[in-house]
Design an enzyme around this catalytic site. Sequence first.
Site, mmCIF file in Angstrom:
data_model
loop_
_atom_site.group_PDB
_atom_site.id
_atom_site.type_symbol
_atom_site.label_atom_id
_atom_site.label_comp_id
_atom_site.label_asym_id
_atom_site.label_seq_id
_atom_site.Cartn_x
_atom_site.Cartn_y
_atom_site.Cartn_z
ATOM 1 N N CYS A 85 -24.804 -4.882 1.804
ATOM 2 C CA CYS A 85 -24.105 -3.620 2.075
ATOM 3 C C CYS A 85 -25.056 -2.614 2.726
ATOM 4 C CB CYS A 85 -23.540 -3.056 0.771
ATOM 5 S SG CYS A 85 -22.730 -1.466 1.036
ATOM 6 N N CYS A 102 -23.099 -10.171 -1.177
ATOM 7 C CA CYS A 102 -22.324 -9.013 -0.695
ATOM 8 C C CYS A 102 -22.966 -7.708 -1.160
ATOM 9 C CB CYS A 102 -20.874 -9.094 -1.160
ATOM 10 S SG CYS A 102 -20.667 -9.300 -2.932
ATOM 11 N N CYS A 159 -24.536 -15.565 -7.180
ATOM 12 C CA CYS A 159 -24.584 -14.987 -5.826
ATOM 13 C C CYS A 159 -24.463 -13.458 -5.887
ATOM 14 C CB CYS A 159 -23.436 -15.572 -5.010
ATOM 15 S SG CYS A 159 -23.224 -14.816 -3.401
ATOM 16 N N ASP A 182 0.816 -1.230 0.000
ATOM 17 C CA ASP A 182 0.000 0.000 0.000
ATOM 18 C C ASP A 182 0.845 1.273 0.000
ATOM 19 O OD1 ASP A 182 -2.280 -1.470 0.208
ATOM 20 O OD2 ASP A 182 -2.626 -1.064 2.325
ATOM 21 N N CYS A 242 -19.256 3.950 0.930
ATOM 22 C CA CYS A 242 -18.724 2.781 1.656
ATOM 23 C C CYS A 242 -18.362 3.195 3.090
ATOM 24 C CB CYS A 242 -17.498 2.267 0.902
ATOM 25 S SG CYS A 242 -16.585 1.002 1.779
ATOM 26 N N CYS A 296 -15.804 -1.595 7.873
ATOM 27 C CA CYS A 296 -16.999 -2.433 7.786
ATOM 28 C C CYS A 296 -16.563 -3.719 7.103
ATOM 29 C CB CYS A 296 -18.049 -1.723 6.941
ATOM 30 S SG CYS A 296 -19.506 -2.709 6.533
ATOM 31 N N CYS A 324 -18.117 -16.517 -8.344
ATOM 32 C CA CYS A 324 -19.234 -15.804 -7.706
ATOM 33 C C CYS A 324 -20.571 -16.356 -8.209
ATOM 34 C CB CYS A 324 -19.167 -14.307 -8.001
ATOM 35 S SG CYS A 324 -17.930 -13.429 -7.020
ATOM 36 N N CYS A 335 -19.956 -13.449 2.646
ATOM 37 C CA CYS A 335 -19.490 -14.212 1.474
ATOM 38 C C CYS A 335 -19.399 -15.705 1.802
ATOM 39 C CB CYS A 335 -18.132 -13.696 1.006
ATOM 40 S SG CYS A 335 -17.520 -14.594 -0.436
HETATM 41 S S1 SF4 Z 1 -20.683 -12.729 -1.545
HETATM 42 FE FE1 SF4 Z 1 -18.721 -13.588 -2.286
HETATM 43 S S2 SF4 Z 1 -19.348 -15.163 -3.804
HETATM 44 FE FE2 SF4 Z 1 -21.135 -13.843 -3.442
HETATM 45 S S3 SF4 Z 1 -20.997 -12.324 -5.083
HETATM 46 FE FE3 SF4 Z 1 -19.980 -11.455 -3.274
HETATM 47 S S4 SF4 Z 1 -17.821 -11.964 -3.528
HETATM 48 FE FE4 SF4 Z 1 -18.962 -13.265 -4.956
#
Ligand code: SF4
Length: 377
Positions: free
Chosen positions: A209, A205, A202, A144, A225, A252, A199, A259
């Site tokens: 939020c 996430c 799904c 970073d 965010c 957060c 992913c 996930c």
């Molecule tokens: S929760 Fe994990 S698997 Fe599901 S869309 Fe988000 S990053 Fe991808």
Amino acid sequence: MKDSDLNSLANKIQSWAQDLGFQKIGISEIDLSKEEAPLRAWLAKRYCGSMEWLNENIEKRLHPNLLLPGTLRVISARMNYLPPDTQEIKILKSSEKAYLSRYALGRDYHKLMRKRLAKLANQIETWLSENNLPVDVQQRAFVDSAPVLERPLAERAGLGWTGKHTLILDDQDGSWFFLGEIFTNIPLPLTNRAKENRCGDCEACLKVCPTDAFPRPYELDARRCISYLTIEHKGPIPEEFREVMGNRVFGCDDCQLICPWNKYAKPTDEKDFHPRHGLENSELLTLFNWDESTFLEKTAGSPLRRIGYERWQRNLAIGLGNAETDENIVRALEDTRKNASALLREHIDWALSQQRKTDRRRKRKILNPNKEKKTEK
Ligand code: SF4
């Protein structure tokens, strides 16, 4: 250098990295041309908020050999940071507790990782000289600390795929890890195992939020965010986000907590990343009542130090405004208000007005893994 020497060196790097506490490393080339259009579009939408440094050194970000001339490869490394036995969901549901991002509970990772990466770079140079392989080596370690597109590089190095939440994740280890890099002019063999994006359908996430910070999959509006608002953002936190922030007072983790791949995440063995001062289970009021010297003492060597005392109290004031009504909270807010800066006073006034509401319909989005998991693939 012969291919056989480069292959031997790459194998050595893997084993030295394991010994240094990195869970995984990979080697990528430096072509990031595919990143240019999305990066420029993201910046044009001002999704970076006040992080103006992201608008600087764009060419260096996109071309690692401009940052360190001669660079041919990037060694990307991963280090797990999730502390063991920290009860995230329980803390998020306790309105009197402070939720601090899991990466910030222990010591700051930058120094530790940079030292280990520098050691790895030294081992490479020592091996070359011991094997009479005269190479004019140019290497530099980053954590970073420079304009580096660490996630695309990590993806190319096979460390995981970019999830819809924009973080790198792995089907065997989840996403609770830091990334660091060594730029090198040694033409090491590339890690040939890019991870397939898993992913699928799904969207857990994106849905979880609290501030709806994802305008679409794979894109984050940092201005919404909570990590940006509580850590990077210096001014007043917009009122529209305050209630839904709940007790998240430094960062957060909701998009990682929800996930499904994080059920495979392994807790860190690094003692430096384990919680200090009971921060994994602290009362908001206790932290708010720290005076400045206590804040400085308890956050020495911690990522929390970065936001300074005023923003620390600003964030905690919001948490207290979202806590159940309590006369001790009201008293502490009123006491602190007497000598508060204009920024802090405004947040305290908001918190006091929240505390005084009798009908407190909460907008808080409490993470509920069971409910959210129904939406997964
Ligand atoms: S929760 Fe994990 S698997 Fe599901 S869309 Fe988000 S990053 Fe991808």
